[in-house]
Design a protein around this motif. Structure first.
Motif, mmCIF file in Angstrom:
data_model
loop_
_atom_site.group_PDB
_atom_site.id
_atom_site.type_symbol
_atom_site.label_atom_id
_atom_site.label_comp_id
_atom_site.label_asym_id
_atom_site.label_seq_id
_atom_site.Cartn_x
_atom_site.Cartn_y
_atom_site.Cartn_z
ATOM 1 N N TRP A 163 0.846 -1.232 -0.137
ATOM 2 C CA TRP A 163 -0.063 0.099 0.030
ATOM 3 C C TRP A 163 0.964 1.256 -0.043
ATOM 4 O O TRP A 163 1.832 1.303 0.713
ATOM 5 C CB TRP A 163 -0.802 0.040 1.182
ATOM 6 N N ASN A 164 0.397 2.349 -0.811
ATOM 7 C CA ASN A 164 0.953 3.594 -0.815
ATOM 8 C C ASN A 164 -0.171 4.649 -0.400
ATOM 9 O O ASN A 164 -1.156 4.476 -1.010
ATOM 10 C CB ASN A 164 1.565 4.018 -1.932
ATOM 11 N N LYS A 165 0.309 5.475 0.419
ATOM 12 C CA LYS A 165 -0.590 6.521 0.829
ATOM 13 C C LYS A 165 -0.337 7.797 0.053
ATOM 14 O O LYS A 165 0.831 8.540 -0.022
ATOM 15 C CB LYS A 165 -0.635 6.921 2.448
ATOM 16 N N CYS A 166 -1.409 8.385 -0.515
ATOM 17 C CA CYS A 166 -1.117 9.551 -1.495
ATOM 18 C C CYS A 166 -2.207 10.778 -0.883
ATOM 19 O O CYS A 166 -3.310 10.561 -0.656
ATOM 20 C CB CYS A 166 -1.665 9.288 -2.774
ATOM 21 N N GLU A 167 -1.556 12.070 -0.686
ATOM 22 C CA GLU A 167 -2.251 13.211 -0.221
ATOM 23 C C GLU A 167 -2.133 14.251 -1.433
ATOM 24 O O GLU A 167 -1.042 14.448 -1.859
ATOM 25 C CB GLU A 167 -2.098 13.533 0.996
ATOM 26 N N LEU A 168 -3.232 14.639 -1.988
ATOM 27 C CA LEU A 168 -3.020 15.457 -2.749
ATOM 28 C C LEU A 168 -3.836 16.872 -2.637
ATOM 29 O O LEU A 168 -4.974 16.701 -2.391
ATOM 30 C CB LEU A 168 -3.647 14.839 -4.367
ATOM 31 N N HIS A 172 -6.647 26.280 -5.942
ATOM 32 C CA HIS A 172 -6.714 27.465 -6.906
ATOM 33 C C HIS A 172 -6.555 28.762 -6.416
ATOM 34 O O HIS A 172 -6.065 29.717 -6.941
ATOM 35 C CB HIS A 172 -7.935 27.341 -7.861
ATOM 36 N N LYS A 173 -7.057 29.151 -5.367
ATOM 37 C CA LYS A 173 -6.852 30.310 -4.692
ATOM 38 C C LYS A 173 -5.206 30.893 -4.500
ATOM 39 O O LYS A 173 -4.989 31.983 -4.719
ATOM 40 C CB LYS A 173 -7.651 30.421 -3.232
ATOM 41 N N LYS A 174 -4.474 29.847 -4.125
ATOM 42 C CA LYS A 174 -2.832 30.045 -4.036
ATOM 43 C C LYS A 174 -2.451 29.666 -5.351
ATOM 44 O O LYS A 174 -1.048 29.963 -5.479
ATOM 45 C CB LYS A 174 -2.514 29.390 -2.724
ATOM 46 N N ASN A 175 -3.035 29.145 -6.116
ATOM 47 C CA ASN A 175 -2.238 28.686 -7.302
ATOM 48 C C ASN A 175 -1.337 27.613 -7.051
ATOM 49 O O ASN A 175 -0.077 27.796 -7.645
ATOM 50 C CB ASN A 175 -1.895 29.735 -8.392
ATOM 51 N N ILE A 176 -1.802 26.602 -6.329
ATOM 52 C CA ILE A 176 -0.626 25.491 -6.099
ATOM 53 C C ILE A 176 -1.215 24.111 -5.902
ATOM 54 O O ILE A 176 -2.357 24.070 -5.042
ATOM 55 C CB ILE A 176 0.258 26.229 -4.792
ATOM 56 N N GLY A 177 -0.547 23.168 -6.317
ATOM 57 C CA GLY A 177 -0.984 21.820 -6.045
ATOM 58 C C GLY A 177 0.075 21.088 -5.658
ATOM 59 O O GLY A 177 1.310 21.385 -5.792
ATOM 60 N N THR A 178 -0.228 20.307 -4.668
ATOM 61 C CA THR A 178 1.025 19.489 -3.971
ATOM 62 C C THR A 178 0.622 18.195 -3.849
ATOM 63 O O THR A 178 -0.612 17.604 -3.313
ATOM 64 C CB THR A 178 1.081 20.122 -2.343
ATOM 65 N N VAL A 179 1.631 17.297 -4.103
ATOM 66 C CA VAL A 179 1.444 15.684 -3.681
ATOM 67 C C VAL A 179 2.509 15.192 -2.911
ATOM 68 O O VAL A 179 3.792 15.492 -2.841
ATOM 69 C CB VAL A 179 1.799 14.862 -5.015
ATOM 70 N N THR A 180 1.885 14.416 -1.743
ATOM 71 C CA THR A 180 2.749 13.952 -0.615
ATOM 72 C C THR A 180 2.504 12.434 -0.840
ATOM 73 O O THR A 180 1.358 11.875 -0.589
ATOM 74 C CB THR A 180 2.535 14.531 0.564
ATOM 75 N N MET A 181 3.736 11.557 -0.850
ATOM 76 C CA MET A 181 3.380 10.193 -0.927
ATOM 77 C C MET A 181 3.893 9.629 0.512
ATOM 78 O O MET A 181 5.157 9.882 1.020
ATOM 79 C CB MET A 181 4.086 9.615 -2.058
ATOM 80 N N ASN A 182 3.229 8.636 0.975
ATOM 81 C CA ASN A 182 3.600 8.067 2.242
ATOM 82 C C ASN A 182 4.182 8.850 3.385
ATOM 83 O O ASN A 182 4.831 8.591 4.249
ATOM 84 C CB ASN A 182 4.658 6.868 1.963
ATOM 85 N N GLY A 183 3.754 10.116 3.337
ATOM 86 C CA GLY A 183 4.147 11.173 4.325
ATOM 87 C C GLY A 183 5.690 11.395 4.222
ATOM 88 O O GLY A 183 6.189 12.167 5.253
#
Length: 238
Positions: A163-168, A172-183
């Motif tokens: 298992w892998n944990k993904c947090e996305l 848009h208010k800050k115009n930023i996307g972030t991906v964190t995998m397994n903390g």
């Protein structure tokens, strides 16, 4: 992943926080909402075919795509009934050996777009050790990557069958996307503007009419013909 926060020292006061303020803050805080309860596919449908065949199933409380013959059609990409704009999506995924799948956001459902990936950017789900996509370019197709745009470090991804944990996070208010995998590590990217346009212009999506153009859209899980599992899927609108 460790985050250090440094704040300026201030004198300590003995004034207590009132119950009213604390309650108000809790009421204003966004809440996590489950997108999959482990018992049904309620809240999801096959992209562009909500009333059609849906081979996605539930196995021991886990959402699972059983696989299909490589190259066969149609594809059965799964999307949420609801649309989202600014949110944090948290889920866990497990891929089969040499398998491939993906997590979409900003999916615009329209007959002129035959597949979810034509509009929705993708966070890659992949067996980094055995799938050929892992060795394309400069790591921009590896698991956790913003597919074909920004690579994610290989060393923080668990292998096929684990298992892998993904947090996305999409803001848009800050115009930023972030991906964190397994903390363990994060990658960040713009969602629009000059930098985003430059990234897309240097990718396979450069001539795609609708790609990344819809701030509000569906969350999607990709059928890439391989067996894949998802669980603990939840979202928090921000």
């Amino acid at each position: 992943m460790v985050v250090l926060t440094i704040t300026a020292c201030k004198s300590v006061t003995k004034e207590p926080v009132t119950v009213e303020t604390d309650t108000k803050e809790k009421e204003m805080a966004p809440e996590w909402v489950s997108l999959f309860d482990g018992t049904s596919l309620s809240g999801w449908h096959v992209y562009n075919n909500p009333e059609g065949t849906n081979p996605w199933t539930i196995e021991d409380g886990v959402l699972m795509f059983p696989g299909r013959a490589a190259g066969s059609k149609p594809e059965f990409n799964l999307v949420t009934d609801n649309e989202y704009t600014d949110f944090i999506l948290s889920l866990e995924w497990k891929i089969s050996e040499a398998g491939n799948s993906g997590i979409f956001w900003g999916v615009h459902e329209d007959e002129k777009f035959s597949e979810a990936y034509m509009t929705g950017p993708e966070i890659q789900v992949l067996d980094n050790e055995k799938h050929p996509d892992s060795f394309v370019g400069n790591g921009i197709h590896k698991a956790g990557s913003l597919y074909d745009l920004i690579g994610y470090p290989d060393e923080y991804i668990n292998p096929a069958g684990k298992w892998n944990k993904c947090e996305l996070e999409i803001d848009h208010k800050k115009n930023i996307g972030t991906v964190t995998m397994n903390g363990k590590a994060s990658i960040s990217f713009p969602l629009s503007g000059e930098k985003w346009n430059t990234m897309v212009a240097n990718s396979k999506f450069k001539d795609w009419e609708g790609f990344g153009r819809y701030p509000t859209g569906h969350i999607g899980l990709q059928d890439h013909s391989d067996k894949v599992w998802y669980k603990n899927i939840k979202i928090k609108e921000i």
